[in-house]
Design a protein around this motif. Structure first.
Motif, PDB file in Angstrom:
ATOM      1  N   ASN A  54       0.822  -1.207   0.000  1.00 11.80           N
ATOM      2  CA  ASN A  54       0.000   0.000   0.000  1.00 11.80           C
ATOM      3  C   ASN A  54       0.860   1.263   0.000  1.00 11.80           C
ATOM      4  N   ASN A  55       0.634   2.149   0.958  1.00  8.84           N
ATOM      5  CA  ASN A  55       1.337   3.435   0.942  1.00  8.84           C
ATOM      6  C   ASN A  55       2.818   3.329   1.265  1.00  8.84           C
ATOM      7  N   ASP A  64       4.843   4.454  -1.591  1.00  7.38           N
ATOM      8  CA  ASP A  64       4.704   5.816  -2.115  1.00  7.38           C
ATOM      9  C   ASP A  64       6.093   6.421  -2.292  1.00  7.38           C
ATOM     10  N   GLY A 118       6.411   7.108   1.339  1.00 11.18           N
ATOM     11  CA  GLY A 118       6.297   5.707   1.727  1.00 11.18           C
ATOM     12  C   GLY A 118       7.380   5.286   2.704  1.00 11.18           C
TER      13      GLY A 118
END
Length: 410
Positions: free
Chosen positions: A44-45, A48, A52
């Motif tokens: 998920n993040n 980033d 992230g």
């Protein structure tokens, strides 16, 4: 057949066990279930590119011996110490002059993080070894190296975090049942190596490249385990050396370079297909490029055995370690367009295909979970866990029979 490279002197039974491990490597573990694949945690993040927790701290220039390199190394160490405290962390240090250092010694630091069964002596543990380099190129100035190899490092961090609790559950259950010495195959550990100094400072030569891997391979080959250990050296305890490099671009092309590890390559390819069949991959393929693994339909005797692409595996390959080189390199078009910025396309976070990066992290997680036989210990439904336990117990009985047969023949 000669004994496996580096197996130390032991009684006949132990030698038979060590040989059997390698003979059965291609069939030594079962597939994980669809339920487990569906339930694998996602980064998920954490991937980033700006914020992230896993990936963004690596997306900086990190030339060996610079503050950027030290910051990324600290990021790795903090991750294992804070998120995976059961892992053992070691640093292997070396120095070398480079063509641009004007006679000054440049420091190179490899980080090794490992988990072994808590009851096993280190010299008796064979380890799945997952590897990526963390340094970036000296030139051009400011080079990031997102596929080369920040993203592979983040993939390994996510994968190890995803299987850590399952390793604990498996080993705690084995200890509670008194199964810690029931079979040779349970003496399996896992380690991650973040290598320094892969990149050449000026031009790729045998001395201006692979600084960290050359040092570590030599060190582990000369470091002898205690007498009566199953494995003579840390180098010979590597069950499979899986090197990730240049991963993170869309539509990767992965070839199989070594016939002796083609079985492991095909397991990765099969896992990719299963993920896609389950609609669990975010990246897409087309009819002209339906799989990342170009040689997945080949048999091992169809694989051309040669050194392949020069990379961090070479010092280990030269010492007899089994290698699975997972690198994006198409036989016709070569490396991804961002490679080394040679075509004017920067290898930075903005040019990563994040769907592909995430899918790679899931694939590496599944491969490691399967190798470590974590079915039934990873998140899944209660019924799937029960079925996995039944299958594991049934298979355990078969392994005992096979081991007894081998011992008697010995």
């Amino acid at each position: 057949m000669s004994p496996p490279n580096g197996v130390g002197f032991r009684p006949l039974l132990s030698i038979s066990i060590a040989i059997l491990y390698f003979l059965l490597a291609g069939q030594a573990y079962d597939e994980i279930s669809d339920g487990t694949l569906n339930a694998l945690p996602r980064p998920n993040n954490d991937f980033d590119i700006h914020h992230g927790a896993l990936l963004s701290p690596i997306l900086i220039p990190r030339v060996s011996g610079t503050p950027g390199s030290a910051a990324v190394l600290q990021h790795f160490a903090d991750f294992f110490r804070n998120s995976l405290p059961s892992w053992n962390i070691e640093f292997q240090n070396s120095t070398s002059t480079t063509p641009v250092s004007k006679g000054k010694e440049v420091p190179f630091v490899n980080l090794i993080a490992s988990r072994n069964p808590p009851w096993a002596a280190p010299g008796d543990v064979g380890r799945l070894t997952l590897v990526a380099h963390y340094d970036s190129k000296y030139s051009p100035e400011g080079f990031i190296g997102a596929i080369d190899s920040a993203a592979p490092c983040a993939m390994l961090m996510h994968a190890m975090r995803s299987i850590d609790a399952a390793l604990t559950k498996k080993w705690e259950k084995m200890q509670a049942k008194g199964d810690t010495d029931s079979s040779w195959e349970e003496q399996k550990g896992i380690q991650v190596i973040f290598l320094d100094g892969e990149e050449a400072f000026k031009a790729w030569t045998s001395t201006d490249s692979l600084y960290g891997s050359r040092s570590l391979a030599e060190h582990w080959d000369s470091q002898v385990n205690p007498a009566m250990s199953t494995y003579k050296t840390p180098l010979s305890s590597i069950s499979l050396f899986v090197l990730l490099d240049l991963l993170g671009s869309k539509d990767p092309s992965i070839q199989s370079y070594f016939s002796t590890t083609h079985w492991a390559y095909k397991k990765l390819a099969h896992l990719e297909k299963r993920f896609r069949d389950l609609k669990q991959f975010k990246s897409s393929t087309d009819s002209s490029h339906p799989t990342w693994f170009l040689d997945s339909s080949k048999m091992e005797h169809d694989i051309s055995t040669f050194l392949g692409i020069q990379d961090d595996h070479l010092p280990f390959l030269e010492r007899g370690v089994e290698i699975l080189h997972v690198i994006d390199a198409h036989p016709s078009t070569g490396f991804p367009v961002v490679w080394h910025d040679e075509k004017g396309v920067p290898d930075d976070g903005e040019h990563l295909d994040l769907a592909t990066v995430e899918d790679w992290s899931m694939l590496i997680t599944a491969f490691a979970a399967e190798w470590m036989e974590l079915e039934g210990f990873m998140p899944q439904s209660r019924r799937e866990a029960k079925d996995a336990e039944h299958k594991r117990e049934k298979r355990s009985g078969k392994n005992v029979d096979r081991l007894n047969m081998k011992t008697e023949l010995s």
